[in-house]
Write an enzyme that holds these catalytic residues in place. Structure first.
Site, PDB file in Angstrom:
ATOM      1  CG  HIS A   1      -2.085  -1.030   0.983  1.00 31.97           C
ATOM      2  ND1 HIS A   1      -3.176  -0.809   0.181  1.00 31.97           N
ATOM      3  CD2 HIS A   1      -2.215  -2.293   1.470  1.00 31.97           C
ATOM      4  CE1 HIS A   1      -3.942  -1.895   0.190  1.00 31.97           C
ATOM      5  NE2 HIS A   1      -3.379  -2.810   0.961  1.00 31.97           N
TER       6      HIS A   1
ATOM      7  CD  GLU B   1      -7.163  -4.050 -11.869  1.00 36.82           C
ATOM      8  OE1 GLU B   1      -6.455  -4.794 -12.563  1.00 36.82           O
ATOM      9  OE2 GLU B   1      -7.919  -4.456 -10.975  1.00 36.82           O
TER      10      GLU B   1
ATOM     11  CG  ASP C   1      -0.586  -5.765  -8.278  1.00 36.75           C
ATOM     12  OD1 ASP C   1       0.290  -5.654  -7.402  1.00 36.75           O
ATOM     13  OD2 ASP C   1      -1.805  -5.781  -8.031  1.00 36.75           O
TER      14      ASP C   1
ATOM     15  CE1 TYR D   1      -5.059  -1.453  -3.416  1.00 34.47           C
ATOM     16  CE2 TYR D   1      -6.195   0.125  -4.824  1.00 34.47           C
ATOM     17  CZ  TYR D   1      -5.034  -0.494  -4.419  1.00 34.47           C
ATOM     18  OH  TYR D   1      -3.846  -0.154  -5.007  1.00 34.47           O
TER      19      TYR D   1
HETATM   20  C1  GLA Z   1      -3.069  -4.349  -4.951  1.00 33.32           C
HETATM   21  C2  GLA Z   1      -2.889  -3.238  -5.979  1.00 33.32           C
HETATM   22  C3  GLA Z   1      -1.463  -2.692  -5.973  1.00 33.32           C
HETATM   23  C4  GLA Z   1      -1.010  -2.347  -4.547  1.00 33.32           C
HETATM   24  C5  GLA Z   1      -1.326  -3.481  -3.574  1.00 33.32           C
HETATM   25  C6  GLA Z   1      -1.049  -3.107  -2.145  1.00 33.32           C
HETATM   26  O1  GLA Z   1      -2.332  -5.461  -5.298  1.00 33.32           O
HETATM   27  O2  GLA Z   1      -3.214  -3.689  -7.262  1.00 33.32           O
HETATM   28  O3  GLA Z   1      -1.358  -1.585  -6.830  1.00 33.32           O
HETATM   29  O4  GLA Z   1      -1.571  -1.150  -4.135  1.00 33.32           O
HETATM   30  O5  GLA Z   1      -2.669  -3.901  -3.670  1.00 33.32           O
HETATM   31  O6  GLA Z   1       0.316  -2.905  -1.938  1.00 33.32           O
END
Ligand code: GLA
Length: 390
Positions: A37, A165, A177, A227
């Site tokens: 995060h 996304e 990611d 999130y």
């Molecule tokens: C998800 C999101 C990433 C990141 C993580 C937390 O995987 O896709 O961009 O924010 O959570 O680190």
């Protein structure tokens, strides 16, 4: 030919026919070792690509149709669509991910003049927090690049994946990611500064230890909305801080500076969220330095501290992930253990000495089953490369 390549081609033949005209592609999943995060807070992350991921078999069509089939959702059968049917936020199944990327390519001026048949097979557990969706996004980008001749780099694939996304699937994720997957390198983690996308590969030398993923098997339901909630809590906290200190992101603050100015954040919860973003970024810097210096013990301690911060300050763990981490900490031979990914379910990542792996799986597995009421799954994973044509 690898066993999986043969299997996906066979299936393509069954479902769509003429597999001889199709090509096979692979994109990995990812695990984040530390820096959670932080990517939407202008901080650092330290993820790596895995050797498990998503396989795709694709072939161009002569008309505008899109036909999709996933071996992970066989019950859905062939899902048909077309190049004229892109509705941001409107697709109700997994095809939202490849379609989102096709739409994103179009938005960036790269138009597909004909459709395709696409079959997918993923060996990452779905919804586990190992980025099965980002894997599909980067895979789709790599397929479009190859089949339609679009001139894009792997870094572009990451950015287009994130764009899809955010704008097509309406999850306000950061870049971690897609970047980890598109830029993956065997046996290395990627030390990425998300404020400017500068990165460095750091060899992950574990000296007689392995990376073990423990999957909670708790599916994330409301996870995505939480999130977005965390993200906006951080944005508000930053805006409050900016009234008293000149910073562009929480990632620019060290702990002492944060301590000094945190009173400007008008709410206890937001203060905790910002504290995590700041401290996690600093831990990531320290962890990478420790790994480079060969101090795995320190790396492990920082992983554990990361979990505690995600549990107490960021509040994204939950009983399942806490049980996985806390039971792991009790096992001799565990160097470090923490939740990984967005949280709210999903997986933990642990570094475990070779000789302790079997005992780890047994004792964490038993304790988890007893406390949670269903079993966790364990995977000993390896760090692999980014997308490839097979
Ligand atoms: C998800 C999101 C990433 C990141 C993580 C937390 O995987 O896709 O961009 O924010 O959570 O680190």
């Amino acid at each position: 030919m690898s066993e999986i390549k043969a299997k996906v081609l066979d299936k393509f033949q069954d479902i769509f026919g003429n597999a001889g005209e199709a090509k096979v592609y692979f994109a990995p999943g990812r695990v984040n070792l530390i820096g959670e995060h932080t990517d939407y807070n202008g901080g650092h992350v330290f993820p790596c690509a895995l050797t498990i991921g998503t396989y795709g078999v694709a072939r161009r069509r002569t008309d505008k149709k899109l036909r999709f089939f996933s071996m992970n959702f066989e019950g859905l059968g062939i899902v048909e669509s077309s190049l004229e049917e892109f509705t941001p936020g409107g697709d109700k199944n997994w095809t939202a991910y490849p379609k989102g990327v096709m739409w994103a390519f179009e938005q960036k001026g790269m138009k597909m003049d004909s459709g395709m048949d696409l079959l997918l097979f993923g060996n990452i557990p779905n919804g586990s927090g190992l980025s099965s969706s980002a894997s599909v996004e980067v895979l789709t980008g790599a397929i479009l690049r190859d089949l339609y001749g679009f001139e894009v780099t792997n870094q572009d694939l990451a950015l287009i994946g994130q764009y899809s996304e955010n704008k097509y699937n309406l999850v306000n994720c950061g870049i971690m990611d897609q970047f980890a997957i598109a830029m993956g390198k065997k046996d290395c983690a990627i030390f990425l500064d998300t404020s400017n996308l500068k990165y460095e590969y750091a060899p992950v030398v574990l000296k007689g230890a392995k990376i073990v993923i423990s999957c909670s098997n708790k599916k994330r339901g409301l996870g995505d909305s939480k999130y977005n909630e965390r993200r906006s809590e951080c944005e508000t906290a930053l805006a409050e801080l900016q009234k008293v200190v000149d910073v562009k992101s929480l990632g620019e603050l060290d702990e002492a500076t944060f301590e000094k100015y945190q009173g400007a954040i008008g709410d206890e919860v937001r203060r905790k969220r910002a504290k995590h973003a700041v401290s996690e970024n600093q831990r990531t810097l320290k962890a990478v330095a420790a790994l480079k210096a060969g101090d795995l013990e320190e790396f492990g301690r920082l992983m554990n501290a990361s979990h505690v911060s995600l549990r107490d300050d960021y509040e994204v763990t939950g009983i399942e992930l806490d049980t996985l981490a806390e039971e792991a900490w009790k096992v001799p031979g565990v160097i470090g253990s923490r939740m990984t990914g967005a949280g709210f379910g999903g997986c933990s990542v642990s570094i475990v000495k070779d000789e302790a792996v079997d005992g780890f799986i047994q004792s964490v597995g038993e304790a988890y089953l007893k406390k949670i009421g269903y079993a966790a799954d364990f995977y000993v994973v390896e760090i692999g490369d980014g997308p490839v044509i097979l």
